[in-house]
Design a protein around this motif. Structure first.
Motif, PDB file in Angstrom:
ATOM      1  N   GLN A  15      -6.991   9.187   1.781  1.00  0.00           N
ATOM      2  CA  GLN A  15      -7.429   8.032   2.572  1.00  0.00           C
ATOM      3  C   GLN A  15      -7.147   6.717   1.855  1.00  0.00           C
ATOM      4  O   GLN A  15      -6.890   5.696   2.500  1.00  0.00           O
ATOM      5  CB  GLN A  15      -8.915   8.139   2.908  1.00  0.00           C
ATOM      6  CG  GLN A  15      -9.242   9.210   3.929  1.00  0.00           C
ATOM      7  CD  GLN A  15      -8.622   8.914   5.279  1.00  0.00           C
ATOM      8  OE1 GLN A  15      -8.684   7.798   5.791  1.00  0.00           O
ATOM      9  NE2 GLN A  15      -7.992   9.918   5.861  1.00  0.00           N
ATOM     10  N   ILE A  16      -7.210   6.748   0.511  1.00  0.00           N
ATOM     11  CA  ILE A  16      -6.952   5.550  -0.298  1.00  0.00           C
ATOM     12  C   ILE A  16      -6.033   5.944  -1.446  1.00  0.00           C
ATOM     13  O   ILE A  16      -6.272   6.948  -2.115  1.00  0.00           O
ATOM     14  CB  ILE A  16      -8.246   4.979  -0.927  1.00  0.00           C
ATOM     15  CG1 ILE A  16      -9.321   4.701   0.110  1.00  0.00           C
ATOM     16  CG2 ILE A  16      -7.950   3.740  -1.758  1.00  0.00           C
ATOM     17  CD1 ILE A  16     -10.698   4.421  -0.505  1.00  0.00           C
ATOM     18  N   TYR A  24      -3.459   1.071  -0.731  1.00  0.00           N
ATOM     19  CA  TYR A  24      -2.784   1.594   0.458  1.00  0.00           C
ATOM     20  C   TYR A  24      -3.773   2.498   1.189  1.00  0.00           C
ATOM     21  O   TYR A  24      -4.317   3.422   0.585  1.00  0.00           O
ATOM     22  CB  TYR A  24      -1.549   2.412   0.074  1.00  0.00           C
ATOM     23  CG  TYR A  24      -0.562   1.640  -0.766  1.00  0.00           C
ATOM     24  CD1 TYR A  24       0.476   0.935  -0.169  1.00  0.00           C
ATOM     25  CD2 TYR A  24      -0.666   1.619  -2.150  1.00  0.00           C
ATOM     26  CE1 TYR A  24       1.384   0.217  -0.944  1.00  0.00           C
ATOM     27  CE2 TYR A  24       0.238   0.914  -2.930  1.00  0.00           C
ATOM     28  CZ  TYR A  24       1.258   0.218  -2.325  1.00  0.00           C
ATOM     29  OH  TYR A  24       2.160  -0.480  -3.092  1.00  0.00           O
ATOM     30  N   LEU A  25      -4.024   2.216   2.453  1.00  0.00           N
ATOM     31  CA  LEU A  25      -4.929   3.045   3.246  1.00  0.00           C
ATOM     32  C   LEU A  25      -4.126   3.915   4.201  1.00  0.00           C
ATOM     33  O   LEU A  25      -3.119   3.469   4.761  1.00  0.00           O
ATOM     34  CB  LEU A  25      -5.902   2.183   4.056  1.00  0.00           C
ATOM     35  CG  LEU A  25      -6.829   1.245   3.286  1.00  0.00           C
ATOM     36  CD1 LEU A  25      -7.784   0.553   4.256  1.00  0.00           C
ATOM     37  CD2 LEU A  25      -7.586   1.976   2.192  1.00  0.00           C
ATOM     38  N   GLN A  28      -5.940   4.508  10.139  1.00  0.00           N
ATOM     39  CA  GLN A  28      -7.325   4.642  10.587  1.00  0.00           C
ATOM     40  C   GLN A  28      -7.373   4.619  12.110  1.00  0.00           C
ATOM     41  O   GLN A  28      -6.739   3.767  12.738  1.00  0.00           O
ATOM     42  CB  GLN A  28      -8.187   3.514  10.009  1.00  0.00           C
ATOM     43  CG  GLN A  28      -8.215   3.488   8.489  1.00  0.00           C
ATOM     44  CD  GLN A  28      -8.743   4.778   7.900  1.00  0.00           C
ATOM     45  OE1 GLN A  28      -9.823   5.238   8.254  1.00  0.00           O
ATOM     46  NE2 GLN A  28      -7.983   5.374   6.990  1.00  0.00           N
ATOM     47  N   VAL A  47     -11.755   0.506   7.780  1.00  0.00           N
ATOM     48  CA  VAL A  47     -10.938  -0.272   6.846  1.00  0.00           C
ATOM     49  C   VAL A  47     -11.836  -1.019   5.872  1.00  0.00           C
ATOM     50  O   VAL A  47     -11.611  -0.999   4.658  1.00  0.00           O
ATOM     51  CB  VAL A  47      -9.995  -1.234   7.610  1.00  0.00           C
ATOM     52  CG1 VAL A  47      -9.424  -2.308   6.687  1.00  0.00           C
ATOM     53  CG2 VAL A  47      -8.877  -0.459   8.287  1.00  0.00           C
ATOM     54  N   LEU A  50     -13.372   1.477   3.318  1.00  0.00           N
ATOM     55  CA  LEU A  50     -12.392   1.981   2.355  1.00  0.00           C
ATOM     56  C   LEU A  50     -11.933   0.886   1.396  1.00  0.00           C
ATOM     57  O   LEU A  50     -11.780   1.131   0.190  1.00  0.00           O
ATOM     58  CB  LEU A  50     -11.201   2.592   3.090  1.00  0.00           C
ATOM     59  CG  LEU A  50     -11.499   3.876   3.869  1.00  0.00           C
ATOM     60  CD1 LEU A  50     -10.314   4.239   4.769  1.00  0.00           C
ATOM     61  CD2 LEU A  50     -11.848   5.026   2.931  1.00  0.00           C
ATOM     62  N   LEU A  51     -11.724  -0.322   1.907  1.00  0.00           N
ATOM     63  CA  LEU A  51     -11.329  -1.419   1.025  1.00  0.00           C
ATOM     64  C   LEU A  51     -12.417  -1.714  -0.007  1.00  0.00           C
ATOM     65  O   LEU A  51     -12.115  -1.925  -1.190  1.00  0.00           O
ATOM     66  CB  LEU A  51     -11.009  -2.678   1.831  1.00  0.00           C
ATOM     67  CG  LEU A  51      -9.711  -2.664   2.626  1.00  0.00           C
ATOM     68  CD1 LEU A  51      -9.572  -3.951   3.431  1.00  0.00           C
ATOM     69  CD2 LEU A  51      -8.499  -2.449   1.723  1.00  0.00           C
TER      70      LEU A  51
END
Length: 116
Positions: A15-16, A24-25, A28, A47, A50-51
């Protein structure tokens, strides 16, 4: 050699992925069957989460690639995107039409961001 770090890694994808200060994701998606607006909101919430986990945020997004199942939904998706993107921090962006993993998915976001 710069280290590559992967989070939430499965057989097919992570995912990351972080490398050299860049996040980089994976793509989603929202909840299958929801409206384009609701799927976009869900994508953006994912997003953000995850960020944050990767040490970044929406002001650090470098690029976003958006896939829509139908370009007729462009305005509906943009209404959510425009309200979400931090003023003065709009990333480079592309949007196109593509068949997504299942017909119930209407939007997918792929984000690259800077850490820090």
């Amino acid at each position: 050699m710069t280290e590559i770090t992967r989070h939430h890694t499965g057989q097919r994808m992570s995912q990351i992925v972080t490398h050299n200060g860049t996040v980089y994701l994976a793509g989603q998606v929202g909840n299958p069957g929801d409206s384009v607006a609701d799927q976009t909101r869900t994508c953006l919430e994912k997003v953000e989460t995850l960020l944050a986990e990767a040490g970044s945020d929406a002001t650090r997004i470098l690029q976003c690639v958006i896939w829509l199942a139908d370009m007729a939904d462009f305005a509906e998706m943009n209404s959510v995107w425009d309200a979400w993107v931090p003023e003065g921090h709009a990333p480079a962006r592309a949007c196109g039409e593509a068949k997504l993993a299942t017909p119930e998915y209407k939007v997918e976001l792929i984000v690259t961001a800077a850490q820090g």
